[in-house]
Design a protein around this motif. Structure first.
Motif, PDB file in Angstrom:
ATOM      1  N   ASN A 101       3.870  13.781 -21.986  1.00  0.00           N
ATOM      2  CA  ASN A 101       3.152  12.518 -21.172  1.00  0.00           C
ATOM      3  C   ASN A 101       1.554  12.650 -21.293  1.00  0.00           C
ATOM      4  OD1 ASN A 101       2.678  10.422 -19.350  1.00  0.00           O
ATOM      5  ND2 ASN A 101       3.908  11.435 -17.883  1.00  0.00           N
ATOM      6  N   PHE A 102       1.117  12.511 -22.518  1.00  0.00           N
ATOM      7  CA  PHE A 102      -0.233  12.780 -22.634  1.00  0.00           C
ATOM      8  C   PHE A 102      -1.168  11.836 -21.753  1.00  0.00           C
ATOM      9  CE2 PHE A 102       0.781  15.111 -26.911  1.00  0.00           C
ATOM     10  CZ  PHE A 102       0.720  16.172 -25.969  1.00  0.00           C
ATOM     11  N   ALA A 103      -0.568  10.294 -21.590  1.00  0.00           N
ATOM     12  CA  ALA A 103      -1.196   9.602 -21.024  1.00  0.00           C
ATOM     13  C   ALA A 103      -1.607  10.046 -19.491  1.00  0.00           C
ATOM     14  CB  ALA A 103      -0.505   8.064 -20.996  1.00  0.00           C
ATOM     15  N   GLU A 104      -0.618  10.549 -19.014  1.00  0.00           N
ATOM     16  CA  GLU A 104      -0.874  11.080 -17.538  1.00  0.00           C
ATOM     17  C   GLU A 104      -2.041  11.910 -17.576  1.00  0.00           C
ATOM     18  OE1 GLU A 104       1.344  13.561 -14.090  1.00  0.00           O
ATOM     19  OE2 GLU A 104       2.482  12.213 -15.010  1.00  0.00           O
ATOM     20  N   GLU A 105      -1.932  12.967 -18.586  1.00  0.00           N
ATOM     21  CA  GLU A 105      -2.797  13.919 -18.652  1.00  0.00           C
ATOM     22  C   GLU A 105      -4.300  13.510 -18.682  1.00  0.00           C
ATOM     23  OE1 GLU A 105      -4.434  17.469 -21.897  1.00  0.00           O
ATOM     24  OE2 GLU A 105      -2.078  16.951 -21.552  1.00  0.00           O
ATOM     25  N   ALA A 106      -4.372  12.048 -19.603  1.00  0.00           N
ATOM     26  CA  ALA A 106      -5.781  11.801 -19.994  1.00  0.00           C
ATOM     27  C   ALA A 106      -5.967  10.476 -18.840  1.00  0.00           C
ATOM     28  CB  ALA A 106      -5.485  11.126 -21.380  1.00  0.00           C
ATOM     29  N   HIS A 107      -5.311  10.454 -17.718  1.00  0.00           N
ATOM     30  CA  HIS A 107      -5.389   9.264 -16.870  1.00  0.00           C
ATOM     31  C   HIS A 107      -5.824   7.820 -17.427  1.00  0.00           C
ATOM     32  CE1 HIS A 107      -7.458  12.780 -14.362  1.00  0.00           C
ATOM     33  NE2 HIS A 107      -6.327  12.932 -14.743  1.00  0.00           N
ATOM     34  N   TRP A 108      -4.788   7.691 -18.176  1.00  0.00           N
ATOM     35  CA  TRP A 108      -4.644   6.369 -18.885  1.00  0.00           C
ATOM     36  C   TRP A 108      -3.671   5.402 -17.896  1.00  0.00           C
ATOM     37  CZ3 TRP A 108      -3.549   5.752 -24.894  1.00  0.00           C
ATOM     38  CH2 TRP A 108      -4.799   6.511 -25.629  1.00  0.00           C
ATOM     39  N   PRO A 109      -4.166   4.291 -17.472  1.00  0.00           N
ATOM     40  CA  PRO A 109      -3.214   3.335 -16.969  1.00  0.00           C
ATOM     41  C   PRO A 109      -2.475   2.470 -17.810  1.00  0.00           C
ATOM     42  CG  PRO A 109      -5.388   2.335 -17.050  1.00  0.00           C
ATOM     43  CD  PRO A 109      -5.542   3.716 -17.534  1.00  0.00           C
ATOM     44  N   THR A 110      -1.486   1.761 -17.462  1.00  0.00           N
ATOM     45  CA  THR A 110      -0.617   0.961 -18.280  1.00  0.00           C
ATOM     46  C   THR A 110      -1.644  -0.301 -18.508  1.00  0.00           C
ATOM     47  OG1 THR A 110       1.387   1.602 -17.014  1.00  0.00           O
ATOM     48  CG2 THR A 110       1.324  -0.415 -18.667  1.00  0.00           C
ATOM     49  N   ILE A 111      -1.985  -0.391 -19.955  1.00  0.00           N
ATOM     50  CA  ILE A 111      -2.729  -1.451 -20.466  1.00  0.00           C
ATOM     51  C   ILE A 111      -1.967  -2.411 -20.964  1.00  0.00           C
ATOM     52  CG2 ILE A 111      -4.902  -1.964 -21.852  1.00  0.00           C
ATOM     53  CD1 ILE A 111      -5.654   1.137 -21.657  1.00  0.00           C
ATOM     54  N   LYS A 112      -2.051  -3.941 -20.521  1.00  0.00           N
ATOM     55  CA  LYS A 112      -1.318  -4.705 -21.241  1.00  0.00           C
ATOM     56  C   LYS A 112      -2.059  -5.676 -22.207  1.00  0.00           C
ATOM     57  CE  LYS A 112       2.166  -4.501 -18.392  1.00  0.00           C
ATOM     58  NZ  LYS A 112       3.403  -3.962 -18.719  1.00  0.00           N
ATOM     59  N   ASN A 113      -3.391  -5.600 -22.074  1.00  0.00           N
ATOM     60  CA  ASN A 113      -4.191  -6.783 -22.921  1.00  0.00           C
ATOM     61  C   ASN A 113      -5.316  -5.594 -23.709  1.00  0.00           C
ATOM     62  OD1 ASN A 113      -5.202  -8.739 -24.434  1.00  0.00           O
ATOM     63  ND2 ASN A 113      -6.732  -9.096 -22.407  1.00  0.00           N
ATOM     64  N   GLY A 114      -4.750  -5.088 -24.584  1.00  0.00           N
ATOM     65  CA  GLY A 114      -5.805  -4.254 -25.469  1.00  0.00           C
ATOM     66  C   GLY A 114      -5.649  -3.692 -26.722  1.00  0.00           C
ATOM     67  N   VAL A 115      -6.616  -3.119 -27.564  1.00  0.00           N
ATOM     68  CA  VAL A 115      -6.473  -2.620 -28.688  1.00  0.00           C
ATOM     69  C   VAL A 115      -6.416  -1.236 -28.893  1.00  0.00           C
ATOM     70  CG1 VAL A 115      -7.222  -4.786 -29.936  1.00  0.00           C
ATOM     71  CG2 VAL A 115      -8.792  -3.150 -29.073  1.00  0.00           C
TER      72      VAL A 115
END
Length: 161
Positions: A101-115
């Motif tokens: 769950n690296f996204a949690e560690e990196a404080h990434w939100p759920t991104i819908k519109n991105g690259v």
């Protein structure tokens, strides 16, 4: 004379440490210079004998959005590939449950519109943009960046094990 040599040596060491390996990877593989944008958050856990650890960086690119968008114009449109999604958020593939769950560690939100852009830095990697072997190794060395097109925020993460 000894003082001048000592001062020069100290200045040389400070100059070399100003641009560390992470900044070099960000610049080399992702063409981003953190100094061109506003750093919102940053954490580096690399250390020890082998240099294992993770690093994340969150950049607000809104003040220089045109430059950021020109950098990411050839990146891959979200969603992440299956392997990258599993590495960043956890999940199951071929009957194996991955607890990442690296996204949690990196404080990434759920991104819908991105690259996004992925770089496999593992020594066995034959193609640095290919994530197909990512889940088949005992160790990982990779970097990934996601650019949120709605908020002009860049999320960068790297993992070395």
């Amino acid at each position: 004379m000894k003082r001048i040599i000592i001062y020069c040596a100290i200045l040389f060491c400070i100059t070399l440490s100003a641009c560390g390996p992470v900044e070099n990877i960000l610049s080399k593989h992702f063409e981003f210079e953190a100094s061109d944008f506003t750093v919102l958050e940053e954490k580096d856990t690399h250390g020890g004998f082998h240099g294992d650890g993770s690093y994340y960086l969150i950049l607000d690119c809104s003040q220089n959005a045109d430059k950021a968008r020109s950098i990411v114009e050839n990146w891959t449109t979200l969603p992440l590939s299956e392997n990258l999604h599993i590495v960043m958020y956890g999940g199951e593939k071929d009957g194996i449950n991955y607890g990442y769950n690296f996204a949690e560690e990196a404080h990434w939100p759920t991104i819908k519109n991105g690259v996004y852009k992925f770089v496999d830095r593992h020594s066995e990697s034959k193609n640095s943009s290919d994530d197909s072997d990512l889940l088949d190794r005992y160790s990982v060395n990779f970097s990934i960046a996601v650019y949120d097109l709605d908020s002009n925020i860049l999320y960068y993460f790297e993992m070395d094990t």
